[in-house]
Design a protein around this motif. Structure first.
Motif, PDB file in Angstrom:
ATOM      1  N   ALA A 109      32.933  46.676  31.302  1.00  9.59           N
ATOM      2  CA  ALA A 109      34.381  46.860  31.462  1.00  9.59           C
ATOM      3  C   ALA A 109      34.858  46.285  32.787  1.00  9.59           C
ATOM      4  O   ALA A 109      35.951  45.703  32.881  1.00  9.59           O
ATOM      5  CB  ALA A 109      34.727  48.351  31.384  1.00  9.59           C
ATOM      6  N   ARG A 110      34.041  46.415  33.817  1.00  8.11           N
ATOM      7  CA  ARG A 110      34.397  45.856  35.135  1.00  8.11           C
ATOM      8  C   ARG A 110      34.409  44.332  35.093  1.00  8.11           C
ATOM      9  O   ARG A 110      35.342  43.696  35.600  1.00  8.11           O
ATOM     10  CB  ARG A 110      33.391  46.346  36.184  1.00  8.11           C
ATOM     11  CG  ARG A 110      33.614  45.746  37.571  1.00  8.11           C
ATOM     12  CD  ARG A 110      32.979  46.578  38.640  1.00  8.11           C
ATOM     13  NE  ARG A 110      31.547  46.508  38.727  1.00  8.11           N
ATOM     14  CZ  ARG A 110      30.877  45.924  39.732  1.00  8.11           C
ATOM     15  NH1 ARG A 110      31.545  45.343  40.714  1.00  8.11           N
ATOM     16  NH2 ARG A 110      29.569  45.939  39.764  1.00  8.11           N
ATOM     17  N   ASP A 113      37.372  43.311  32.671  1.00 11.23           N
ATOM     18  CA  ASP A 113      38.659  43.979  32.914  1.00 11.23           C
ATOM     19  C   ASP A 113      39.235  44.515  31.612  1.00 11.23           C
ATOM     20  O   ASP A 113      40.362  44.202  31.219  1.00 11.23           O
ATOM     21  CB  ASP A 113      39.649  43.027  33.591  1.00 11.23           C
ATOM     22  CG  ASP A 113      40.932  43.750  34.012  1.00 11.23           C
ATOM     23  OD1 ASP A 113      40.877  44.974  34.253  1.00 11.23           O
ATOM     24  OD2 ASP A 113      41.990  43.095  34.084  1.00 11.23           O
ATOM     25  N   TRP A 162      33.683  54.437  38.975  1.00 10.94           N
ATOM     26  CA  TRP A 162      34.000  53.032  38.650  1.00 10.94           C
ATOM     27  C   TRP A 162      35.518  52.790  38.699  1.00 10.94           C
ATOM     28  O   TRP A 162      35.948  51.692  39.012  1.00 10.94           O
ATOM     29  CB  TRP A 162      33.401  52.656  37.297  1.00 10.94           C
ATOM     30  CG  TRP A 162      32.106  51.895  37.410  1.00 10.94           C
ATOM     31  CD1 TRP A 162      31.883  50.616  37.029  1.00 10.94           C
ATOM     32  CD2 TRP A 162      30.864  52.367  37.963  1.00 10.94           C
ATOM     33  NE1 TRP A 162      30.593  50.237  37.306  1.00 10.94           N
ATOM     34  CE2 TRP A 162      29.939  51.302  37.881  1.00 10.94           C
ATOM     35  CE3 TRP A 162      30.438  53.569  38.517  1.00 10.94           C
ATOM     36  CZ2 TRP A 162      28.622  51.418  38.328  1.00 10.94           C
ATOM     37  CZ3 TRP A 162      29.131  53.685  38.962  1.00 10.94           C
ATOM     38  CH2 TRP A 162      28.250  52.624  38.862  1.00 10.94           C
ATOM     39  N   VAL A 168      38.192  49.912  37.566  1.00 12.30           N
ATOM     40  CA  VAL A 168      38.098  49.908  36.107  1.00 12.30           C
ATOM     41  C   VAL A 168      39.251  50.732  35.533  1.00 12.30           C
ATOM     42  O   VAL A 168      39.568  51.823  36.015  1.00 12.30           O
ATOM     43  CB  VAL A 168      36.742  50.475  35.646  1.00 12.30           C
ATOM     44  CG1 VAL A 168      36.732  50.733  34.135  1.00 12.30           C
ATOM     45  CG2 VAL A 168      35.621  49.514  36.016  1.00 12.30           C
TER      46      VAL A 168
END
Length: 332
Positions: A109-110, A113, A162, A168
């Motif tokens: 996800a990081r 994005d 995160w 995130v």
């Protein structure tokens, strides 16, 4: 969010969510599921291939996860090892899936994005006394009591870190106990229903005074969609439907609804570290995001769940004997 990735989408709550999304939105869903014993490919039967793509794989497989994140707008993370009894028997799969798996998804996800929603449980808060007027809120301190709830608490904290450290775009929901179609027969309600169907007396841990706050899986699904649509990044929302019942009440109601005497069950050895009471205060979700449950009548929801298990014996029968043999070996 036209393209969703749902981890654990062949499991109980995840598959109910996939059905709900297909019924109520125009989104395409990619399901990632490892099809462990708790996942069942048949839970997605009847869903169009134009709307749902199934991928068999593990959330700890970083390369696979990375590829899937490329083609979606948002991720809803249901995949988890989630049975307390199993976590007492062998904690390691809970660490692998709930901690390492969540870390793997967060890293994807990081990189990409992507909007990320993490499904958690009220069990991270420990338990309440039976006479405690309080209920769990988003500010209740974590106090998990089993390897399962401890690893879910750890995964929640990873999501929060995160969000803060890497930006995130994530939210968290902690839900009370779910019931409804597609739940594995090792779980409390379907185990008792399928026992009665098979002519086996239901089993009740200890005195049966432990209280759970029940919510139909479809209401859980609608709450998650609401959070995806309206939830504030970094926020946690508790999902509940004011359905507190003790286990004795639930077993007796199942028996009555199935035409059996209300006392036709056996008391069995209680499990270690059995939490006494869970109770959810979902006022933040209701007041800030406008969500309301549809299944306000637990008895009606339970009756429809019983009917589902009666008419879908082919879905659960293959696992039933093994589950009962396992519990029999423990005197439960």
């Amino acid at each position: 969010m036209a393209r969703l990735l749902v981890t654990g989408g062949a499991g109980f709550i995840g598959s109910n969510f996939v059905h709900h999304v297909v019924q109520h939105t125009g989104s395409h869903v990619t399901v990632l599921d490892a099809l462990t014993y708790a996942g069942n490919r048949r839970s997605l039967d009847g869903l169009s291939a134009d709307r749902v793509t199934f991928v068999e794989g593990d959330i700890t497989d970083a390369a696979l996860v990375d590829r899937l994140f490329e083609d979606v707008d948002a991720v809803v993370h249901y995949a988890a090892e989630s049975h307390n009894d199993n976590s007492l028997h062998d904690p390691k799969p809970f660490l692998d899936t709930n901690i390492i798996g969540t870390y793997t998804l967060l890293e994807a996800a990081r990189r990409h994005d992507r909007r990320f929603h993490h499904i958690s449980t009220d069990e991270v808060y420990g338990d309440l006394e039976l006479d405690d007027p309080q209920r769990f809120t988003e500010k209740t301190p974590y106090n998990p009591s089993s390897p399962y709830s401890s690893t879910k608490a750890g995964s929640d904290l990873l999501v929060r870190a995160w969000v803060r450290s890497f930006g995130v775009r994530a939210t968290i929901s902690n839900c009370s106990n779910n019931y409804g179609p597609y739940q594995h027969v090792e779980k409390f309600i379907p185990r008792q229903i399928t026992n009665v169907i098979r002519g086996i007396r239901p089993k009740l841990y200890g005195a049966g005074q432990n209280v759970r706050d029940w919510i139909h899986a479809d209401d859980h699904s609608s709450a998650v969609l609401t959070i995806l649509d309206k939830g504030a990044i970094g926020e946690t929302y508790l999902i509940g439907a004011d359905g507190e019942k003790n286990n004795k009440e639930v077993v007796e109601l199942i028996l009555r609804l199935m035409g059996e005497p209300a006392d036709a069950y056996d008391h069995v050895t209680d499990r270690a570290g059995h939490d006494m009471r869970y109770a959810i205060d979902s006022s933040k979700l209701r007041s800030e995001l406008g969500w309301r449950p549809s299944f306000g009548d637990f008895e009606a929801g339970l009756a429809s769940t019983i009917e589902w298990y009666r008419t879908n014996e082919a879905w659960w029968s293959g696992a039933k004997d093994g589950v009962e043999a396992f519990y029999a070996s423990k005197g439960q």
